[in-house]
Design a protein around this motif. Structure first.
Motif, PDB file in Angstrom:
ATOM      1  N   VAL A   1      -5.031  32.456  15.991  1.00  0.00           N
ATOM      2  CA  VAL A   1      -4.252  31.226  15.828  1.00  0.00           C
ATOM      3  C   VAL A   1      -5.115  30.159  15.164  1.00  0.00           C
ATOM      4  O   VAL A   1      -4.659  29.454  14.255  1.00  0.00           O
ATOM      5  CB  VAL A   1      -3.734  30.738  17.194  1.00  0.00           C
ATOM      6  N   ARG A   2      -6.351  30.062  15.584  1.00  0.00           N
ATOM      7  CA  ARG A   2      -7.295  29.164  14.933  1.00  0.00           C
ATOM      8  C   ARG A   2      -8.045  29.961  13.869  1.00  0.00           C
ATOM      9  O   ARG A   2      -8.679  30.965  14.180  1.00  0.00           O
ATOM     10  CB  ARG A   2      -8.283  28.591  15.945  1.00  0.00           C
ATOM     11  N   ALA A   3      -7.968  29.531  12.645  1.00  0.00           N
ATOM     12  CA  ALA A   3      -8.623  30.271  11.563  1.00  0.00           C
ATOM     13  C   ALA A   3     -10.102  30.444  11.872  1.00  0.00           C
ATOM     14  O   ALA A   3     -10.771  29.482  12.272  1.00  0.00           O
ATOM     15  CB  ALA A   3      -8.456  29.531  10.239  1.00  0.00           C
ATOM     16  N   PRO A   4     -10.645  31.662  11.734  1.00  0.00           N
ATOM     17  CA  PRO A   4     -12.057  31.905  12.063  1.00  0.00           C
ATOM     18  C   PRO A   4     -12.988  31.350  10.990  1.00  0.00           C
ATOM     19  O   PRO A   4     -13.614  32.077  10.226  1.00  0.00           O
ATOM     20  CB  PRO A   4     -12.136  33.433  12.160  1.00  0.00           C
ATOM     21  N   VAL A   5     -13.060  30.031  10.924  1.00  0.00           N
ATOM     22  CA  VAL A   5     -13.888  29.332   9.947  1.00  0.00           C
ATOM     23  C   VAL A   5     -14.814  28.387  10.702  1.00  0.00           C
ATOM     24  O   VAL A   5     -14.368  27.623  11.561  1.00  0.00           O
ATOM     25  CB  VAL A   5     -13.017  28.542   8.942  1.00  0.00           C
TER      26      VAL A   5
ATOM     27  N   GLU B   1       8.169  32.158   7.217  1.00  0.00           N
ATOM     28  CA  GLU B   1       8.736  30.916   7.742  1.00  0.00           C
ATOM     29  C   GLU B   1       8.869  31.053   9.257  1.00  0.00           C
ATOM     30  O   GLU B   1       9.446  32.030   9.744  1.00  0.00           O
ATOM     31  CB  GLU B   1      10.104  30.636   7.108  1.00  0.00           C
ATOM     32  N   ALA B   2       8.350  30.084   9.976  1.00  0.00           N
ATOM     33  CA  ALA B   2       8.393  30.132  11.448  1.00  0.00           C
ATOM     34  C   ALA B   2       9.701  29.553  11.961  1.00  0.00           C
ATOM     35  O   ALA B   2      10.204  28.559  11.439  1.00  0.00           O
ATOM     36  CB  ALA B   2       7.216  29.360  12.028  1.00  0.00           C
TER      37      ALA B   2
ATOM     38  N   ASP C   1       7.113  35.791  18.766  1.00  0.00           N
ATOM     39  CA  ASP C   1       8.056  35.630  17.663  1.00  0.00           C
ATOM     40  C   ASP C   1       8.754  36.958  17.374  1.00  0.00           C
ATOM     41  O   ASP C   1       8.100  38.014  17.290  1.00  0.00           O
ATOM     42  CB  ASP C   1       7.309  35.156  16.410  1.00  0.00           C
ATOM     43  N   ALA C   2      10.069  36.938  17.204  1.00  0.00           N
ATOM     44  CA  ALA C   2      10.842  38.167  17.057  1.00  0.00           C
ATOM     45  C   ALA C   2      10.408  38.978  15.839  1.00  0.00           C
ATOM     46  O   ALA C   2      10.239  40.204  15.910  1.00  0.00           O
ATOM     47  CB  ALA C   2      12.334  37.832  16.957  1.00  0.00           C
ATOM     48  N   VAL C   3      10.216  38.308  14.706  1.00  0.00           N
ATOM     49  CA  VAL C   3       9.835  39.019  13.477  1.00  0.00           C
ATOM     50  C   VAL C   3       8.420  39.572  13.601  1.00  0.00           C
ATOM     51  O   VAL C   3       8.147  40.726  13.236  1.00  0.00           O
ATOM     52  CB  VAL C   3       9.956  38.083  12.259  1.00  0.00           C
TER      53      VAL C   3
ATOM     54  N   ALA D   1       1.163  28.954  13.447  1.00  0.00           N
ATOM     55  CA  ALA D   1      -0.147  28.954  12.789  1.00  0.00           C
ATOM     56  C   ALA D   1      -0.094  29.728  11.481  1.00  0.00           C
ATOM     57  O   ALA D   1      -0.695  29.311  10.473  1.00  0.00           O
ATOM     58  CB  ALA D   1      -1.197  29.559  13.718  1.00  0.00           C
ATOM     59  N   MET D   2       0.609  30.861  11.462  1.00  0.00           N
ATOM     60  CA  MET D   2       0.710  31.657  10.235  1.00  0.00           C
ATOM     61  C   MET D   2       1.421  30.874   9.136  1.00  0.00           C
ATOM     62  O   MET D   2       0.962  30.830   7.982  1.00  0.00           O
ATOM     63  CB  MET D   2       1.447  32.966  10.514  1.00  0.00           C
TER      64      MET D   2
END
Length: 592
Positions: free
Chosen positions: A570-574, A239-240, A538-540, A249-250
């Motif tokens: 960040v951008r899915a490599p698709v 969770e972001a 992001d801290a986590v 993005a995750m």
């Protein structure tokens, strides 16, 4: 978020490599013991790190886990079990049969099926209650037997004495020819697996598209064999919090994967375990997982992080392109991103003007999804279709080897050809044909997870025996040339793909050792999906990034002759554009 429910006597944790099976199995066993239950935790993983996670030296007999009353644990070592199995099979014939006959028997028991059956032998004795144990309420298994093994055991004629005497010979069923005395134990074990009142299979998966597809495939395969009491455990749900691009993005990518979950998998009862910033090694970390709280001694989110190594895929691809032709293979555990790396290399080579065939031997292949529908001049996309290859192979064998057999012999041959290892031989033939295409350009081969890939490579030595049995010794030239090509550094470049985590790195080290024993020298390592290289604030995720350092440094300094570090994207490599950007990366700056 919580661990799976733990009601039945037998609990199996299974799934792709690196999804957290061992962590969840250990935490579940620990929770049962904490609740006053008497528990035996068993690992059937050849790369087991149960000792490290539980902080207790383990062997092949139940050992009390330090500081956890009621919990015992043991490792079933498949390789040691296979060695014992071979000796039990061969020993009665020493001094009775000639040396050549003994060598033939030992060859029969040298394949990957023997390792699976030998491990299942030890596993089944526990499951069927044939192994003397102290009083136990639950047995928790880290890694269940594969559908491959269960299908072998389900072949009814495998228990017939015809297997040891048939003039038609045997292939992968050879290891079963001496198992008649164990039939009752195996039958009891399979019945227990299929009994919903006694057994629960926990399918562990990350909330990622490829991992969920693989879990769905496993669920359907086990259900078809009668193992239907299944539970889905989603591990690493993130969770972001805040506006960090990597974190957002995750979380978004996980949510999209969960929305697109295959319907049959989505229908299973499920539990979810939150993303943990640090590895679950040690009892304190496991207890924190049980209580759904932060692990003790977590790394400071704002601590200094070792700078990222400034190299990506570009220099590796430049060196590959300079050869002008040959084979590139991506290998490693399931879930580390082999398909993405293979597709990125293929796209980059095609954009440099080379003729490229991108193919896969992975039954769970998703090359088409990775490339989307994009077209690129010079790049051809293919897939070795197991069903089509098996059907063609069966037809050929029945036409050639089955022609002179009587009805009983032909029936035995037909059953032999329904076994899972027939698929390995059939795919191997296509694998050899694909490699041969490297004479005229580049072949980039996205191989299956480690064990499957090694089975294909191991088959190179066994294939000639199989061909001799079924095709009167006619060995195609592309098969004859395969092993020399795989061992030729000027022809073949093996890229070992891993993540900066304990299990993928340890498995990659074992893969490298196995390849070297086969005379194949890995060309480079690719450390994929690195948060350390992503620049996250992001801290986590920064805690997880700091935890990567102890795995990245040894790979670069010791394990790999050359390496690349790829940032979590960040951008899915698709799609071609995203893959080209990944391929042309020369590194990433470290976060401040």
């Amino acid at each position: 978020m919580s661990l799976p429910p733990l009601h039945t006597r037998h609990l199996f944790f299974t799934g792709k490599g690196g999804v957290g099976k061992t962590s969840l199995a250990c935490a579940s066993a620990l929770r049962l013991a904490r609740d006053g239950r008497r528990v035996l935790l068993v690992s059937t993983d050849p790369a087991s790190n149960l000792d490290e996670v539980l902080q207790t030296p383990l062997g092949r007999t139940p050992t009390p886990v330090h500081d956890v009353p009621g919990l015992l644990a043991l490792n079933i070592d498949p390789e040691a079990s296979a060695a014992d199995w071979r000796e039990r099979a061969v020993a009665p014939y020493r001094g009775v049969l000639p040396a050549a006959a003994l060598r033939s028997i030992e060859e029969q028991f040298s394949g990957a099926c023997t390792v699976e059956i030998a491990a299942f032998d030890a596993f089944a004795a526990l499951l069927a209650g044939r192994t003397p144990l102290p009083e136990i309420d639950h047995i928790v298994f880290d890694t269940a037997p594969t559908g491959h093994t269960l299908r072998l055991l389900a072949l009814p004629m495998a228990w017939s004495g015809h297997l040891s005497t048939s003039t038609a010979g045997v292939s992968c069923l050879g290891p079963l020819s001496g198992l008649e005395q164990q039939q009752a134990t195996y039958a009891d074990a399979v019945r227990t697996l299929c009994d919903a009142g006694q057994t629960t299979v926990v399918l562990v998966a990350r909330p990622e598209r490829a991992a969920l597809r693989e879990a769905d495939r496993s669920a359907q395969e086990l259900a078809a064999l009668g193992v239907r009491h299944q539970h889905l455990a989603l591990n690493g749900v993130f969770e972001a919090h805040g506006d960090d691009a990597v974190a957002l993005a995750m979380a978004a990518r996980q949510a999209e994967a969960l929305r697109g979950m295959p319907p049959a998998l989505a229908a299973l009862p499920r539990s979810a375990v939150a993303f943990r910033p640090c590895g679950l090694t040690g009892l304190a970390a496991l207890r924190a997982l049980i209580d759904d709280r932060a692990a003790p001694d977590a790394a400071d989110a704002h601590a200094a992080i070792t700078p990222c190594p400034p190299d990506g895929l570009r220099s590796l691809i430049d060196d590959i392109a300079a050869a002008g032709h040959g084979l590139v293979m991506t290998m490693g555990k399931g879930g580390v991103g082999k398909t993405t790396v293979a597709a990125a290399v293929a796209v980059a080579l095609a954009r440099r003007g080379h003729r490229v065939l991108l193919s896969t031997t992975d039954p769970a292949a998703h090359l088409a999804w990775t490339l989307e529908a994009d077209a690129l001049p010079g790049l051809t996309l293919a897939r070795i279709d197991p069903a089509a290859e098996v059907e063609a192979y069966r037809a050929q064998v029945l036409a050639e080897a089955g022609a002179p057999l009587d009805a009983a012999g032909r029936a035995l041959l037909e059953e032999d050809l329904r076994s899972p290892c027939t698929e390995e031989i059939a795919i191997f033939r296509a694998f050899a044909r694909t490699v041969d295409a490297g004479r005229e350009g580049f072949v980039v081969l996205d191989t299956a997870p480690t064990g499957h890939s090694l089975l294909l490579l191991d088959a190179a030595e066994a294939y000639h025996r199989e061909v001799s049995r079924t095709q009167s010794g006619r060995l195609p030239e592309h098969v004859r040339a395969l092993l020399p090509r795989l061992r030729d550094a000027a022809w073949t470049r093996v890229l070992i793909v891993t993540l900066a985590e304990a299990t993928p790195v340890h498995e990659a080290e074992r893969l490298q050792d196995d390849l070297r024993r086969a005379g194949i020298e890995p060309w480079a390592w690719v450390i994929n999906q690195s948060l350390l290289a992503s620049g996250t604030r992001d801290a986590v995720l920064r805690q997880r990034a700091a935890a990567e350092v102890p795995f990245i440094d040894p790979v670069r300094r010791v394990a790999a002759r050359r390496s690349a570090l790829l940032a979590w994207q960040v951008r899915a490599p698709v799609g071609v554009a995203a893959l080209a950007a990944l391929a042309e990366s020369s590194g990433a700056a470290a976060p401040d």
